[in-house]
Design a protein around this motif. Structure first.
Motif, PDB file in Angstrom:
ATOM      1  N   THR A 165      -0.625   5.197 -10.518  1.00  0.00           N
ATOM      2  CA  THR A 165      -1.306   4.811  -9.298  1.00  0.00           C
ATOM      3  C   THR A 165      -2.799   4.703  -9.561  1.00  0.00           C
ATOM      4  O   THR A 165      -3.401   5.600 -10.126  1.00  0.00           O
ATOM      5  N   LYS A 166      -3.400   3.586  -9.158  1.00  0.00           N
ATOM      6  CA  LYS A 166      -4.823   3.370  -9.412  1.00  0.00           C
ATOM      7  C   LYS A 166      -5.675   4.324  -8.587  1.00  0.00           C
ATOM      8  O   LYS A 166      -5.355   4.662  -7.451  1.00  0.00           O
ATOM      9  N   ASP A 167      -6.790   4.748  -9.152  1.00  0.00           N
ATOM     10  CA  ASP A 167      -7.696   5.650  -8.455  1.00  0.00           C
ATOM     11  C   ASP A 167      -8.159   5.024  -7.166  1.00  0.00           C
ATOM     12  O   ASP A 167      -8.543   3.867  -7.110  1.00  0.00           O
ATOM     13  N   GLY A 168      -8.132   5.819  -6.092  1.00  0.00           N
ATOM     14  CA  GLY A 168      -8.617   5.330  -4.813  1.00  0.00           C
ATOM     15  C   GLY A 168      -7.521   4.766  -3.942  1.00  0.00           C
ATOM     16  O   GLY A 168      -7.693   4.651  -2.737  1.00  0.00           O
ATOM     17  N   ILE A 169      -6.383   4.384  -4.478  1.00  0.00           N
ATOM     18  CA  ILE A 169      -5.283   3.873  -3.668  1.00  0.00           C
ATOM     19  C   ILE A 169      -4.508   5.033  -3.073  1.00  0.00           C
ATOM     20  O   ILE A 169      -4.170   5.061  -1.907  1.00  0.00           O
ATOM     21  N   TRP A 173       0.831  -1.207   0.000  1.00  0.00           N
ATOM     22  CA  TRP A 173       0.000   0.000   0.000  1.00  0.00           C
ATOM     23  C   TRP A 173       0.865   1.257   0.000  1.00  0.00           C
ATOM     24  O   TRP A 173       0.639   2.190  -0.776  1.00  0.00           O
ATOM     25  N   LYS A 177      -6.730  -1.228  -1.835  1.00  0.00           N
ATOM     26  CA  LYS A 177      -7.649  -0.095  -1.936  1.00  0.00           C
ATOM     27  C   LYS A 177      -8.712  -0.183  -0.854  1.00  0.00           C
ATOM     28  O   LYS A 177      -9.039   0.801  -0.183  1.00  0.00           O
ATOM     29  N   GLU A 178      -9.245  -1.397  -0.682  1.00  0.00           N
ATOM     30  CA  GLU A 178     -10.264  -1.622   0.353  1.00  0.00           C
ATOM     31  C   GLU A 178      -9.687  -1.413   1.753  1.00  0.00           C
ATOM     32  O   GLU A 178     -10.296  -0.774   2.605  1.00  0.00           O
ATOM     33  N   THR A 235       2.442   1.992  -3.358  1.00  0.00           N
ATOM     34  CA  THR A 235       1.538   2.587  -4.345  1.00  0.00           C
ATOM     35  C   THR A 235       1.326   4.066  -4.074  1.00  0.00           C
ATOM     36  O   THR A 235       1.243   4.875  -5.005  1.00  0.00           O
ATOM     37  N   ASP A 295      -8.966   2.347   2.591  1.00  0.00           N
ATOM     38  CA  ASP A 295     -10.068   3.291   2.457  1.00  0.00           C
ATOM     39  C   ASP A 295     -10.198   4.157   3.708  1.00  0.00           C
ATOM     40  O   ASP A 295     -10.269   3.648   4.827  1.00  0.00           O
ATOM     41  N   MET A 313      -4.203  -4.748  -5.996  1.00  0.00           N
ATOM     42  CA  MET A 313      -4.587  -3.342  -5.954  1.00  0.00           C
ATOM     43  C   MET A 313      -5.980  -3.166  -5.357  1.00  0.00           C
ATOM     44  O   MET A 313      -6.218  -2.247  -4.561  1.00  0.00           O
ATOM     45  N   ASP A 314      -6.902  -4.048  -5.721  1.00  0.00           N
ATOM     46  CA  ASP A 314      -8.255  -3.978  -5.172  1.00  0.00           C
ATOM     47  C   ASP A 314      -8.249  -4.223  -3.667  1.00  0.00           C
ATOM     48  O   ASP A 314      -8.982  -3.568  -2.908  1.00  0.00           O
TER      49      ASP A 314
END
Length: 302
Positions: free
Chosen positions: A110-114, A74, A93-94, A77, A97, A89-90
């Protein structure tokens, strides 16, 4: 609003009320982590402890290793713009949060939300508008040329720690707890390993002859440097095999960090790899993660 506590203040107050927990958690801080990076990763660890019911304060366990690995992934990222398999990544992200990182770096990959939520500075915006295209065309993907020299001192220390640990254990052998040896040596050098797990069926470019599709693959990195891959019937078995393969690198007279070519997502990339002095008869397993901001890969996949 005046009088409201920040998340950092809340965490600090909680740790102040639980000094034994605070002292234990602080042992997870990596040698090279800044205060800002550690405060964010510490919050990630504390927020997710309850998701690992077998985790006990002060007791090493596979649950703790899993949590620490995910915390490093985490953080990578957020602060380095690293990319990992989508399932990973999912997951992070969870788990991340609600964690706010003020003035977090902005990474295209970087993925959105991370990425921690933070405002981009005016300087960054200006640089993006005026020189973005020029920087984009000249930036080389992968680790910087000076990266091996920057990481080498740490792995020299780790080499000595592993050597002494193996001597005290009676030498390298199949009956050792290879992961525990590697983990304890890395932590004695004030670092943490990052383990990435992927189902075997999702891996492309496996070595010739490996046709089974059941089980998992584990990749181990430390300070973004690749040190081993293992295959197993489940994540624990894969981690054990990856640790065994990693320890084999430490059996020579020295270890060296080098930039090597590997396959990642079907493309050739440059990666940081820990090597011994022996010649390799075959290439490296495909990478499961690529902890370097890589615009070329991003453009190729769009």
């Amino acid at each position: 609003m005046a009088g409201e506590k920040s998340e950092e203040d809340t965490v600090s107050e909680y740790l102040g009320q639980n000094p034994e927990l605070a002292q234990w958690v602080d042992t997870f801080r990596s040698y090279c982590e800044s205060n800002k990076q550690w405060v964010a990763r510490r919050e990630f660890i504390l927020r997710n402890m309850e998701a690992f019911p077998t985790l006990e304060h002060g007791v090493p366990s596979s649950s703790l290793d899993r949590l620490l690995s995910l915390s490093m992934v985490w953080a990578n990222t957020v602060f380095l713009g690293c990319c990992y398999p989508q399932a990973v990544m999912d997951k992070i992200k969870e788990m991340g949060d609600g964690i706010v990182v003020q003035d977090a770096p902005v990474h295209k990959t970087t993925k959105d939300g991370i990425q921690g939520r933070g405002k981009r500075s005016a300087t960054t915006e200006g640089e993006s508008d005026s020189g973005g295209k020029r920087a984009k065309s000249s930036r080389k993907s992968g680790p910087l040329p000076q990266a091996p020299a920057e990481h080498q001192p740490f792995f020299n220390r780790l080499y000595k720690a592993v050597a002494w640990k193996l001597v005290s254990a009676g030498g390298f052998g199949p009956n050792l707890d290879h992961f525990e040896i590697l983990r304890s040596c890395v932590e004695s050098c004030k670092e943490t390993m990052a383990c990435v797990y992927v189902p075997l069926k999702d891996i492309t470019g496996l070595p010739a002859g490996r046709t089974q599709k059941e089980g998992h693959v584990c990749e181990i990195r430390c300070q973004t440097v690749y040190i081993g891959t293992g295959y197993g019937r489940d994540e624990a078995a894969a981690k054990a095999m990856a640790s065994k393969e990693a320890l084999k690198v430490f059996q020579g007279r020295k270890v060296t960090v080098k930039i090597c070519r590997r396959r990642y997502n079907g493309k050739d990339v440059e990666d940081l790899v820990l090597l011994d002095e022996l010649p390799r008869s075959q290439g490296f397993p495909p990478a499961l993660s690529y902890p370097f901001q890589d615009e070329q890969l991003e453009e190729g996949s769009s």
